[in-house]
Scaffold this motif. Sequence first.
Motif, PDB file in Angstrom:
ATOM      1  N   LEU A 253       0.844  -1.208   0.037  1.00  0.00           N
ATOM      2  CA  LEU A 253      -0.063  -0.186  -0.022  1.00  0.00           C
ATOM      3  C   LEU A 253       0.780   1.296   0.078  1.00  0.00           C
ATOM      4  CD1 LEU A 253      -2.622   1.581   0.425  1.00  0.00           C
ATOM      5  CD2 LEU A 253      -2.454   1.277   2.905  1.00  0.00           C
ATOM      6  N   THR A 254       1.895   1.271   0.858  1.00  0.00           N
ATOM      7  CA  THR A 254       2.835   2.486   0.933  1.00  0.00           C
ATOM      8  C   THR A 254       3.302   2.814  -0.432  1.00  0.00           C
ATOM      9  OG1 THR A 254       3.054   1.970   3.150  1.00  0.00           O
ATOM     10  CG2 THR A 254       4.915   3.489   2.002  1.00  0.00           C
ATOM     11  N   GLU A 255       3.981   1.699  -1.352  1.00  0.00           N
ATOM     12  CA  GLU A 255       4.428   1.851  -2.505  1.00  0.00           C
ATOM     13  C   GLU A 255       3.442   2.332  -3.441  1.00  0.00           C
ATOM     14  OE1 GLU A 255       8.184  -1.433  -2.654  1.00  0.00           O
ATOM     15  OE2 GLU A 255       5.726  -2.070  -2.848  1.00  0.00           O
ATOM     16  N   VAL A 256       2.289   1.937  -3.310  1.00  0.00           N
ATOM     17  CA  VAL A 256       1.169   2.342  -4.479  1.00  0.00           C
ATOM     18  C   VAL A 256       0.807   3.658  -4.057  1.00  0.00           C
ATOM     19  CG1 VAL A 256      -0.907   1.748  -5.509  1.00  0.00           C
ATOM     20  CG2 VAL A 256       0.641   0.015  -5.027  1.00  0.00           C
ATOM     21  N   ALA A 257       0.575   3.881  -3.126  1.00  0.00           N
ATOM     22  CA  ALA A 257      -0.061   5.322  -2.350  1.00  0.00           C
ATOM     23  C   ALA A 257       0.835   6.426  -2.785  1.00  0.00           C
ATOM     24  CB  ALA A 257      -0.665   5.314  -0.939  1.00  0.00           C
ATOM     25  N   THR A 258       2.257   6.125  -2.391  1.00  0.00           N
ATOM     26  CA  THR A 258       3.367   7.027  -2.628  1.00  0.00           C
ATOM     27  C   THR A 258       3.488   7.371  -4.234  1.00  0.00           C
ATOM     28  OG1 THR A 258       4.450   6.403  -0.753  1.00  0.00           O
ATOM     29  CG2 THR A 258       5.644   7.663  -2.364  1.00  0.00           C
ATOM     30  N   ARG A 259       3.344   6.326  -4.882  1.00  0.00           N
ATOM     31  CA  ARG A 259       3.544   6.633  -6.541  1.00  0.00           C
ATOM     32  C   ARG A 259       2.443   7.379  -7.142  1.00  0.00           C
ATOM     33  NH1 ARG A 259       7.904   7.967  -9.538  1.00  0.00           N
ATOM     34  NH2 ARG A 259       8.040   7.027 -11.512  1.00  0.00           N
ATOM     35  N   ALA A 260       1.195   6.933  -6.672  1.00  0.00           N
ATOM     36  CA  ALA A 260       0.012   7.324  -7.101  1.00  0.00           C
ATOM     37  C   ALA A 260      -0.229   8.973  -6.816  1.00  0.00           C
ATOM     38  CB  ALA A 260      -1.069   6.728  -6.629  1.00  0.00           C
ATOM     39  N   LYS A 261       0.303   9.324  -5.589  1.00  0.00           N
ATOM     40  CA  LYS A 261       0.332  10.612  -5.230  1.00  0.00           C
ATOM     41  C   LYS A 261       1.281  11.383  -5.911  1.00  0.00           C
ATOM     42  CE  LYS A 261       1.316  13.729  -1.085  1.00  0.00           C
ATOM     43  NZ  LYS A 261       1.551  13.578   0.374  1.00  0.00           N
ATOM     44  N   GLN A 262       2.565  10.921  -6.370  1.00  0.00           N
ATOM     45  CA  GLN A 262       3.449  11.697  -7.247  1.00  0.00           C
ATOM     46  C   GLN A 262       2.983  11.860  -8.685  1.00  0.00           C
ATOM     47  OE1 GLN A 262       6.383   9.023  -6.888  1.00  0.00           O
ATOM     48  NE2 GLN A 262       7.425   9.765  -5.074  1.00  0.00           N
ATOM     49  N   ILE A 263       2.178  10.916  -9.032  1.00  0.00           N
ATOM     50  CA  ILE A 263       1.721  10.974 -10.394  1.00  0.00           C
ATOM     51  C   ILE A 263       0.393  11.957 -10.357  1.00  0.00           C
ATOM     52  CG2 ILE A 263       0.112   9.461 -12.065  1.00  0.00           C
ATOM     53  CD1 ILE A 263       2.251   7.562 -11.728  1.00  0.00           C
ATOM     54  N   ALA A 264      -0.429  11.897  -9.486  1.00  0.00           N
ATOM     55  CA  ALA A 264      -1.744  12.557  -9.272  1.00  0.00           C
ATOM     56  C   ALA A 264      -1.268  14.259  -9.120  1.00  0.00           C
ATOM     57  CB  ALA A 264      -2.623  12.210  -8.338  1.00  0.00           C
ATOM     58  N   ARG A 265      -0.499  14.374  -8.285  1.00  0.00           N
ATOM     59  CA  ARG A 265      -0.060  15.800  -8.287  1.00  0.00           C
ATOM     60  C   ARG A 265       0.324  16.598  -9.318  1.00  0.00           C
ATOM     61  NH1 ARG A 265       4.988  17.952  -8.228  1.00  0.00           N
ATOM     62  NH2 ARG A 265       6.751  16.633  -8.231  1.00  0.00           N
ATOM     63  N   MET A 266       0.824  15.899 -10.676  1.00  0.00           N
ATOM     64  CA  MET A 266       1.295  16.536 -11.653  1.00  0.00           C
ATOM     65  C   MET A 266       0.227  16.890 -12.736  1.00  0.00           C
ATOM     66  SD  MET A 266       4.495  17.075 -11.478  1.00  0.00           S
ATOM     67  CE  MET A 266       4.834  17.090 -13.357  1.00  0.00           C
ATOM     68  N   THR A 267      -1.140  16.694 -12.473  1.00  0.00           N
ATOM     69  CA  THR A 267      -2.105  16.899 -13.325  1.00  0.00           C
ATOM     70  C   THR A 267      -3.419  17.539 -12.766  1.00  0.00           C
ATOM     71  OG1 THR A 267      -3.551  15.973 -15.064  1.00  0.00           O
ATOM     72  CG2 THR A 267      -2.760  14.625 -13.250  1.00  0.00           C
ATOM     73  N   ASP A 268      -3.980  18.356 -13.401  1.00  0.00           N
ATOM     74  CA  ASP A 268      -5.511  18.860 -13.003  1.00  0.00           C
ATOM     75  C   ASP A 268      -6.578  17.710 -13.191  1.00  0.00           C
ATOM     76  OD1 ASP A 268      -4.656  21.397 -12.306  1.00  0.00           O
ATOM     77  OD2 ASP A 268      -4.483  22.157 -14.433  1.00  0.00           O
ATOM     78  N   LEU A 269      -5.904  16.757 -13.999  1.00  0.00           N
ATOM     79  CA  LEU A 269      -7.245  15.648 -14.302  1.00  0.00           C
ATOM     80  C   LEU A 269      -7.311  14.594 -13.070  1.00  0.00           C
ATOM     81  CD1 LEU A 269      -5.798  14.499 -17.696  1.00  0.00           C
ATOM     82  CD2 LEU A 269      -7.616  16.144 -17.398  1.00  0.00           C
ATOM     83  N   PRO A 270      -8.636  14.123 -13.242  1.00  0.00           N
ATOM     84  CA  PRO A 270      -8.738  13.109 -12.212  1.00  0.00           C
ATOM     85  C   PRO A 270      -7.947  11.915 -12.385  1.00  0.00           C
ATOM     86  CG  PRO A 270     -10.626  13.198 -13.546  1.00  0.00           C
ATOM     87  CD  PRO A 270      -9.701  14.515 -13.960  1.00  0.00           C
ATOM     88  N   ALA A 271      -7.232  11.343 -11.286  1.00  0.00           N
ATOM     89  CA  ALA A 271      -6.679   9.972 -11.510  1.00  0.00           C
ATOM     90  C   ALA A 271      -7.166   9.018 -10.607  1.00  0.00           C
ATOM     91  CB  ALA A 271      -4.991  10.284 -10.826  1.00  0.00           C
TER      92      ALA A 271
ATOM     93  N   LEU B 197      -8.300  -2.611   3.939  1.00  0.00           N
ATOM     94  CA  LEU B 197      -8.869  -2.240   2.719  1.00  0.00           C
ATOM     95  C   LEU B 197      -9.498  -0.726   3.106  1.00  0.00           C
ATOM     96  CD1 LEU B 197     -10.957  -4.108  -0.010  1.00  0.00           C
ATOM     97  CD2 LEU B 197     -11.224  -1.700   0.698  1.00  0.00           C
ATOM     98  N   ALA B 198     -10.129  -0.685   4.279  1.00  0.00           N
ATOM     99  CA  ALA B 198     -10.757   0.754   4.778  1.00  0.00           C
ATOM    100  C   ALA B 198      -9.634   1.639   4.817  1.00  0.00           C
ATOM    101  CB  ALA B 198     -11.248   0.445   6.313  1.00  0.00           C
ATOM    102  N   ARG B 199      -8.350   1.291   5.359  1.00  0.00           N
ATOM    103  CA  ARG B 199      -7.095   2.281   5.452  1.00  0.00           C
ATOM    104  C   ARG B 199      -6.731   2.683   3.979  1.00  0.00           C
ATOM    105  NH1 ARG B 199      -1.114   1.374   7.146  1.00  0.00           N
ATOM    106  NH2 ARG B 199      -0.245   3.432   7.123  1.00  0.00           N
ATOM    107  N   THR B 200      -6.774   1.641   3.124  1.00  0.00           N
ATOM    108  CA  THR B 200      -6.507   1.707   1.890  1.00  0.00           C
ATOM    109  C   THR B 200      -7.072   2.983   1.178  1.00  0.00           C
ATOM    110  OG1 THR B 200      -5.519  -0.560   1.391  1.00  0.00           O
ATOM    111  CG2 THR B 200      -6.245   0.964  -0.519  1.00  0.00           C
ATOM    112  N   ILE B 201      -8.287   2.834   1.369  1.00  0.00           N
ATOM    113  CA  ILE B 201      -9.263   4.134   0.737  1.00  0.00           C
ATOM    114  C   ILE B 201      -8.811   5.361   1.297  1.00  0.00           C
ATOM    115  CG2 ILE B 201     -11.508   4.860   0.467  1.00  0.00           C
ATOM    116  CD1 ILE B 201     -10.857   2.358  -1.024  1.00  0.00           C
TER     117      ILE B 201
END
Length: 301
Positions: free
Chosen positions: A68-86, A100-104
């Motif tokens: 979860l940490t790897e995915v959330a960290t990388r997803a945050k790095q990607i999402a911050r670069m665009t005005d589009l929904p990710a 899973l609740a924590r994942t959300i």
Amino acid sequence: MLYSKTTPEQKRTYFRQALASGKLLKFPGAFNPLSASLIQDKGFDGVYISGAVLAADLGLPDIGLTTLTEVATRAKQIARMTDLPAIVDADTGFGEPLNLARTIQEFEDAGLAGCHIEDQVNPKRCGHLDGKAVVDLETAVKRIRAAADARRDPNFLIMARTDVRAVEDLDTTIDRIKALVDAGADAIFPEALRDLSEFEAVRNAVDVPILANMTEFGKSKLFTQSELEGIGINMVIYPVTLLRIAMGAVEAGLEQITAEGTQEGIVDTMQTRSRLYELVDYESYNQFDAGVFNFQVPGRN
């Protein structure tokens, strides 16, 4: 500069509105933050963050080895670069319902607009491979209920992915999809359907947005956007396309250097320095830097 000008809450609101428009939303898969900028620049509707791509980026197969940490960290790095929904691939949720609740909530904090949760057993397999196994209906429903109960922003999209079609017939698949919607799924991702008629049957079975996965070398034909929109599909993802294009070019470039002793012959195929600087908004950083540091130190008496 630095971050998107659009807040995560604004992205989620836009995403919900776009899903209700009846238009087919196109989400290429970003393999790094810079590619997310390019997806926005080319006029797409959103950014998809693939679990298979994140695993491959770490040199791992797509069998649930990422955390979860790897995915959330990388997803945050990607999402911050665009005005589009990710939207991000949550695999099976990184644990039991409480995990899973924590994942959300981690994904909400990372600025994502939504995620999808699948009904495979652990360890999972890539969705278009043979030999998959799915959990029973009760377990699949518990996952979606846990996700829906955990979110704090009602606009964060909870999507249920089902791989039942790999092991059961279409009627059983549709029965599971209906149960997942009843459990709180805002959208459905039916993986590895055989043909367009199966997508249409799923579309007619439930009144929530439907996602089509147009991945290369998979079990589904690569349907056109007009074909998908014609039967009422709401989202299409191209999860690994950009990574495959990029890695194909990298491999060809390395072979060129080995064969010719120089990269001179492929310079014309590369992204230019000026284009790279444009995508990373280099000029804004220059202006900010000048505004901060363009001063004189007063003399001492």
